[in-house]
Design a protein around this motif. Structure first.
Motif, PDB file in Angstrom:
ATOM      1  N   THR A  29       0.658  -1.185   0.013  1.00 43.37           N
ATOM      2  CA  THR A  29       0.164  -0.056   0.145  1.00 43.37           C
ATOM      3  C   THR A  29       0.833   1.376   0.090  1.00 43.37           C
ATOM      4  OG1 THR A  29      -1.791  -1.179   1.069  1.00 43.37           O
ATOM      5  CG2 THR A  29      -1.661   1.286   1.152  1.00 43.37           C
TER       6      THR A  29
ATOM      7  N   MET B  22       1.284   3.912  -3.082  1.00 43.35           N
ATOM      8  CA  MET B  22       0.880   5.376  -2.766  1.00 43.35           C
ATOM      9  C   MET B  22       1.932   6.207  -3.164  1.00 43.35           C
ATOM     10  SD  MET B  22      -1.097   5.107   0.815  1.00 43.35           S
ATOM     11  CE  MET B  22      -0.863   6.582   1.111  1.00 43.35           C
ATOM     12  N   SER B  23       3.222   5.853  -2.901  1.00 35.89           N
ATOM     13  CA  SER B  23       4.345   6.642  -3.213  1.00 35.89           C
ATOM     14  C   SER B  23       4.733   6.775  -4.785  1.00 35.89           C
ATOM     15  CB  SER B  23       5.692   6.024  -2.571  1.00 35.89           C
ATOM     16  OG  SER B  23       5.812   4.855  -2.776  1.00 35.89           O
TER      17      SER B  23
END
Length: 50
Positions: free
Chosen positions: A30, A34-35
């Protein structure tokens, strides 16, 4: 450390049980996605270089 230890929690009244190693893998994936999404968002959102 026991990586197969079941972690129990509730989400909106539904009891969940998941091994610690799978929970850590999901958290890592996750954060990685996200990054990567934030990086690509800044790359595509910035004005092009002349």
């Amino acid at each position: 450390m026991n990586w197969k230890k079941p972690i129990r929690f509730k989400i909106s009244g539904v009891p969940w049980e998941i091994p610690l190693n799978v929970l850590l893998l999901l958290i890592f994936l996750t954060i990685l996605l996200m990054s990567a999404g934030a990086y690509l968002g800044f790359q595509f959102g910035s004005p092009p270089n002349p």
